[in-house]
Design a protein around this motif. Structure first.
Motif, PDB file in Angstrom:
ATOM      1  N   LEU A 184       0.821  -1.206   0.000  1.00  0.00           N
ATOM      2  CA  LEU A 184       0.000   0.000   0.000  1.00  0.00           C
ATOM      3  C   LEU A 184       0.856   1.257   0.000  1.00  0.00           C
ATOM      4  CD1 LEU A 184      -2.878  -0.844   2.521  1.00  0.00           C
ATOM      5  CD2 LEU A 184      -2.872  -1.072   0.037  1.00  0.00           C
ATOM      6  N   SER A 185       1.971   1.221   0.726  1.00  0.00           N
ATOM      7  CA  SER A 185       2.813   2.408   0.822  1.00  0.00           C
ATOM      8  C   SER A 185       3.477   2.758  -0.502  1.00  0.00           C
ATOM      9  CB  SER A 185       3.881   2.207   1.902  1.00  0.00           C
ATOM     10  OG  SER A 185       4.856   1.264   1.495  1.00  0.00           O
ATOM     11  N   LEU A 186       3.565   1.794  -1.414  1.00  0.00           N
ATOM     12  CA  LEU A 186       4.212   2.044  -2.704  1.00  0.00           C
ATOM     13  C   LEU A 186       3.229   2.494  -3.783  1.00  0.00           C
ATOM     14  CD1 LEU A 186       6.613  -1.028  -2.889  1.00  0.00           C
ATOM     15  CD2 LEU A 186       7.300   1.371  -2.665  1.00  0.00           C
ATOM     16  N   GLN A 187       1.945   2.281  -3.562  1.00  0.00           N
ATOM     17  CA  GLN A 187       0.994   2.513  -4.646  1.00  0.00           C
ATOM     18  C   GLN A 187       0.865   3.988  -5.014  1.00  0.00           C
ATOM     19  OE1 GLN A 187      -1.888  -1.304  -4.704  1.00  0.00           O
ATOM     20  NE2 GLN A 187      -2.594   0.355  -3.435  1.00  0.00           N
ATOM     21  N   ARG A 188       0.983   4.882  -4.032  1.00  0.00           N
ATOM     22  CA  ARG A 188       0.929   6.303  -4.356  1.00  0.00           C
ATOM     23  C   ARG A 188       2.187   6.728  -5.104  1.00  0.00           C
ATOM     24  NH1 ARG A 188      -1.858  10.955  -2.692  1.00  0.00           N
ATOM     25  NH2 ARG A 188      -1.160  12.606  -4.089  1.00  0.00           N
ATOM     26  N   ALA A 189       3.341   6.174  -4.705  1.00  0.00           N
ATOM     27  CA  ALA A 189       4.598   6.564  -5.347  1.00  0.00           C
ATOM     28  C   ALA A 189       4.596   6.224  -6.827  1.00  0.00           C
ATOM     29  CB  ALA A 189       5.771   5.884  -4.648  1.00  0.00           C
ATOM     30  N   PHE A 190       3.946   5.108  -7.201  1.00  0.00           N
ATOM     31  CA  PHE A 190       3.958   4.662  -8.602  1.00  0.00           C
ATOM     32  C   PHE A 190       2.630   4.894  -9.317  1.00  0.00           C
ATOM     33  CE2 PHE A 190       7.563   2.376  -6.895  1.00  0.00           C
ATOM     34  CZ  PHE A 190       8.475   2.444  -7.931  1.00  0.00           C
ATOM     35  N   GLY A 191       1.597   5.272  -8.586  1.00  0.00           N
ATOM     36  CA  GLY A 191       0.300   5.413  -9.232  1.00  0.00           C
ATOM     37  C   GLY A 191      -0.160   4.115  -9.857  1.00  0.00           C
ATOM     38  N   ALA A 192       0.150   2.994  -9.194  1.00  0.00           N
ATOM     39  CA  ALA A 192      -0.142   1.677  -9.757  1.00  0.00           C
ATOM     40  C   ALA A 192      -0.321   0.677  -8.631  1.00  0.00           C
ATOM     41  CB  ALA A 192       0.999   1.219 -10.677  1.00  0.00           C
ATOM     42  N   ARG A 193      -1.045  -0.400  -8.919  1.00  0.00           N
ATOM     43  CA  ARG A 193      -1.162  -1.475  -7.946  1.00  0.00           C
ATOM     44  C   ARG A 193       0.180  -2.194  -7.807  1.00  0.00           C
ATOM     45  NH1 ARG A 193      -3.876  -5.655  -8.957  1.00  0.00           N
ATOM     46  NH2 ARG A 193      -4.149  -5.405 -11.201  1.00  0.00           N
ATOM     47  N   THR A 194       0.415  -2.738  -6.632  1.00  0.00           N
ATOM     48  CA  THR A 194       1.643  -3.490  -6.386  1.00  0.00           C
ATOM     49  C   THR A 194       1.301  -4.845  -5.779  1.00  0.00           C
ATOM     50  OG1 THR A 194       1.910  -2.501  -4.187  1.00  0.00           O
ATOM     51  CG2 THR A 194       3.001  -1.398  -6.025  1.00  0.00           C
TER      52      THR A 194
END
Length: 400
Positions: free
Chosen positions: A121-131
């Protein structure tokens, strides 16, 4: 409509994986362009997972057939070799296969592990994508897969042991989802680099970059692969065409009966195609397409509701204060986009309609970071109670 994240800083996990680069340097020089081996040793990698946790999962967790797979020396192992006839995972066979050199693979483990889920969840804003995460546990001296490239970008976090990595060539163009590597079709290119990925180190590999990894030394290797599941401009434009077609009556007509045949009027059909393309260009709406994509991104994130049941087991007092759960996406939008009226808050898995009186107050308090019912001035206390309760149930609010 703009998707928002309930924590202003969403770069912490990314910065751990790309140190000493800044996010700006990473996205400028490496993202979708070139692999990056972070030689920094970060102990926080080991906080995400451990061999003991894998042992616990295999021994004590529910293991549906699709929750585990195995591979050895570049080939997948048939499921029948580590499952019973009824499809249930044979846990002893899994461990025996590992003893015999097979890699244990736990796909999508973030759905069953809170730490990994929070990390995604913490990475999804950084990439604008699901992880997503896939976990690989490989015995000494072995490898799970041969030279290949992936159809999505990946980060590799080395949790335990070490791996010898080989980096080969790149595709001429980035692959779409589903354009995976095929040995009989794709050339991985020449070996460009090799290095050891040590415990606590991270590696970024763009989609389309061929690679291979083998366990280094006399200890088993445990690593987390974080997949970045991007949407492309092609996806966006296809949605724009679909949205615009709703307002172009001619798009509803069937294709000409003679379109596929030699006696068809090719020139007339081509002219119709060109008229349709111009109509789409004149009618397509960036804002409407963005609204659809943004709302779908928020809704599909997946809820994080730990603590919600405890919070709902006792009444919510007027002065009980709630904070905004870190990393949960949300957005405020016009309910008309979903066929309703007024405003709504969109959350993972839900859209909650809001009255004209409540909507601006709720948005201000949520963006402020905390709230209690006493912070609101509303005439419909029942609506406020219901909305606050739903925001707890869907994971946005956490009781202080």
């Amino acid at each position: 409509m703009e998707s928002r994240n309930s924590q202003t800083s969403s770069h912490g996990a990314l910065e751990m994986m790309i140190a000493p680069l800044t996010p700006e340097e990473f996205f400028r020089d490496h993202y979708e362009k070139a692999y990056f081996h972070s030689t920094a040793i970060n102990p926080n990698v080991g906080d995400l997972l451990s061999i003991d946790r894998i042992d616990e999962i295999i021994a004590d967790s529910e293991l549906p057939a699709r929750s585990i797979s195995m591979a050895k020396s570049g080939r997948g192992i048939p499921a029948g070799e580590y499952t019973f006839a009824n499809g249930v995972v044979d846990r002893g066979a899994v461990l025996d296969g590992f003893r015999d050199g097979a890699t244990i693979i736990l796909p999508q483990l973030h759905f069953a592990d809170g730490k990994l889920y929070e990390f995604c969840l913490s990475l999804q804003r950084a990439f604008g994508a699901r992880t997503q995460t896939n976990i690989y546990m490989t015995p000494p001296g072995e490898h799970g897969f041969g030279v290949h490239y992936d159809d999505h970008d990946v980060f590799v976090l080395q949790v335990a042991g070490a791996k010898d990595w080989e980096i080969y060539g790149d595709r001429e163009t980035l692959p779409y989802r589903g354009e995976g590597f095929r040995k009989d079709r794709d050339d991985p290119g020449e070996l460009k680099d090799s290095f050891v990925l040590e415990t606590g180190q991270c590696l970024y590999v763009p989609r389309g970059t061929a690679h291979r990894a083998l366990t280094h030394g006399d200890e088993p290797s445990l690593h987390i692969t974080v997949g970045i599941l991007v949407q492309t401009w092609a996806d966006f434009m296809l949605e724009a065409v679909a949205e615009a077609s709703l307002r172009i009556p001619e798009m509803r007509h069937s294709l000409p009966r003679d379109l596929y045949f030699e006696e068809g009027d090719r020139a007339a059909h081509k002219a119709m195609f060109e008229r349709m393309a111009r109509a789409i260009a004149d009618t397509a709406s960036f804002d409407a397409t963005l609204s659809a994509f943004s709302g779908n991104f928020v809704r599909s994130q997946g809820g994080r509701v730990r603590g919600g049941l405890n919070a709902l087991c006792r009444p919510i007092g007027d002065h009980d204060r709630f904070t905004i759960r870190p990393h949960i996406l949300y957005s405020f939008e016009d309910a008309a986009d979903d066929g309703g009226e007024g405003r709504q808050i969109v959350l993972p898995g839900a859209s909650l309609p809001l009255s004209e009186e409540l909507a601006p107050q709720l948005q201000a308090h949520i963006e402020g970071g905390s709230l209690s019912k006493a912070d609101f001035t509303v005439t419909d206390a029942e609506e406020l109670d219901d909305v606050i309760g739903s925001l707890i149930a869907y994971g946005l609010l956490v009781r202080v």
